[in-house]
Scaffold this motif. Structure first.
Motif, PDB file in Angstrom:
ATOM      1  N   ALA A   2     -18.578  50.091  -2.429  1.00 15.33           N
ATOM      2  CA  ALA A   2     -19.785  49.261  -2.430  1.00 15.33           C
ATOM      3  C   ALA A   2     -19.718  48.217  -3.537  1.00 15.33           C
ATOM      4  N   LYS A   3     -20.373  47.066  -3.282  1.00 11.72           N
ATOM      5  CA  LYS A   3     -20.469  46.044  -4.323  1.00 11.72           C
ATOM      6  C   LYS A   3     -21.256  46.607  -5.498  1.00 11.72           C
ATOM      7  N   MET A   4     -20.946  46.132  -6.676  1.00 12.44           N
ATOM      8  CA  MET A   4     -21.672  46.589  -7.863  1.00 12.44           C
ATOM      9  C   MET A   4     -22.773  45.583  -8.191  1.00 12.44           C
ATOM     10  N   GLY A  44     -36.890  43.147  -1.872  1.00 11.25           N
ATOM     11  CA  GLY A  44     -35.863  43.475  -0.902  1.00 11.25           C
ATOM     12  C   GLY A  44     -35.628  44.970  -0.952  1.00 11.25           C
ATOM     13  N   GLY A  45     -35.134  45.522   0.139  1.00 13.90           N
ATOM     14  CA  GLY A  45     -34.791  46.939   0.169  1.00 13.90           C
ATOM     15  C   GLY A  45     -35.887  47.811   0.733  1.00 13.90           C
ATOM     16  N   ARG A  52     -26.541  48.395   2.488  1.00 18.66           N
ATOM     17  CA  ARG A  52     -25.202  47.804   2.564  1.00 18.66           C
ATOM     18  C   ARG A  52     -25.254  46.349   3.001  1.00 18.66           C
ATOM     19  N   LYS A  53     -26.386  45.914   3.532  1.00 16.77           N
ATOM     20  CA  LYS A  53     -26.547  44.518   3.952  1.00 16.77           C
ATOM     21  C   LYS A  53     -27.268  43.682   2.892  1.00 16.77           C
ATOM     22  N   SER A  54     -27.509  44.265   1.735  1.00 15.72           N
ATOM     23  CA  SER A  54     -28.226  43.570   0.668  1.00 15.72           C
ATOM     24  C   SER A  54     -27.386  42.424   0.100  1.00 15.72           C
ATOM     25  N   PRO A  55     -27.895  41.190   0.162  1.00 16.05           N
ATOM     26  CA  PRO A  55     -27.138  40.073  -0.420  1.00 16.05           C
ATOM     27  C   PRO A  55     -27.043  40.171  -1.946  1.00 16.05           C
ATOM     28  N   VAL A  65     -37.031  43.770  -6.933  1.00 13.90           N
ATOM     29  CA  VAL A  65     -37.645  42.452  -7.064  1.00 13.90           C
ATOM     30  C   VAL A  65     -36.531  41.416  -6.885  1.00 13.90           C
ATOM     31  N   THR A  66     -36.686  40.533  -5.906  1.00 13.19           N
ATOM     32  CA  THR A  66     -35.660  39.529  -5.638  1.00 13.19           C
ATOM     33  C   THR A  66     -36.072  38.131  -6.100  1.00 13.19           C
TER      34      THR A  66
END
Length: 104
Positions: A2-4, A44-45, A52-55, A65-66
Motif C-alpha cells: 500500500a502507498k504510505m 474522504g474515506g 485502496r482507491k484513496s488519492p 480531512v481532505t
C-alpha cells in the motif's frame, strides 16, 4: 504494498494526538445560491469506502480531512488537512455518507 500516507508504514506504531474539538456550523451560500450551514471542510474515506482507491494514500477506512477552508469554523478550531476523525457525535464507526451529511 500500500502507498504510505505521511511517511508512515501501515501496521507500525506511531505517536499521535487525539484532541476533541467542537464545531459550530456557520451560514453560507452554496453554488446554486441556497443558504446552507457549513463547518468548512471536506472529508474522504469511511468504513463504506475502499481505502485502496484513496488519492491521498490513506491506509485504512477512517474518515480523513481532505480540505479545510480558510477562515471557516473548522480552521478556527484547528482542524488540518489529513487529520483523522475518530468520532462524530459519539459514534466511533463512521460511514462516509453519514459523515458528509452530519459534518458539513
Amino acid at each position: 504494498m500500500a502507498k504510505m500516507a505521511f511517511q508512515h508504514q501501515a501496521g507500525t506504531a506511531m505517536e499521535c494526538l487525539s484532541i476533541p474539538i467542537t464545531l459550530q456550523k456557520e451560514a453560507g451560500v452554496d453554488a446554486e445560491g441556497r443558504e446552507v450551514m457549513k463547518c468548512g471542510f471536506k472529508i474522504g474515506g469511511g468504513i463504506d469506502q475502499d481505502y485502496r482507491k484513496s488519492p491521498q494514500g490513506y491506509t485504512d477506512n477512517g474518515i480523513y480531512v481532505t480540505e479545510v477552508h480558510e477562515g471557516s469554523p473548522a480552521a478556527k478550531a484547528g482542524l488540518r488537512m489529513h487529520d483523522k476523525i475518530l468520532q462524530c457525535n459519539g459514534l466511533k464507526q463512521i460511514f462516509h455518507l453519514f459523515a458528509s451529511t452530519d459534518l458539513h
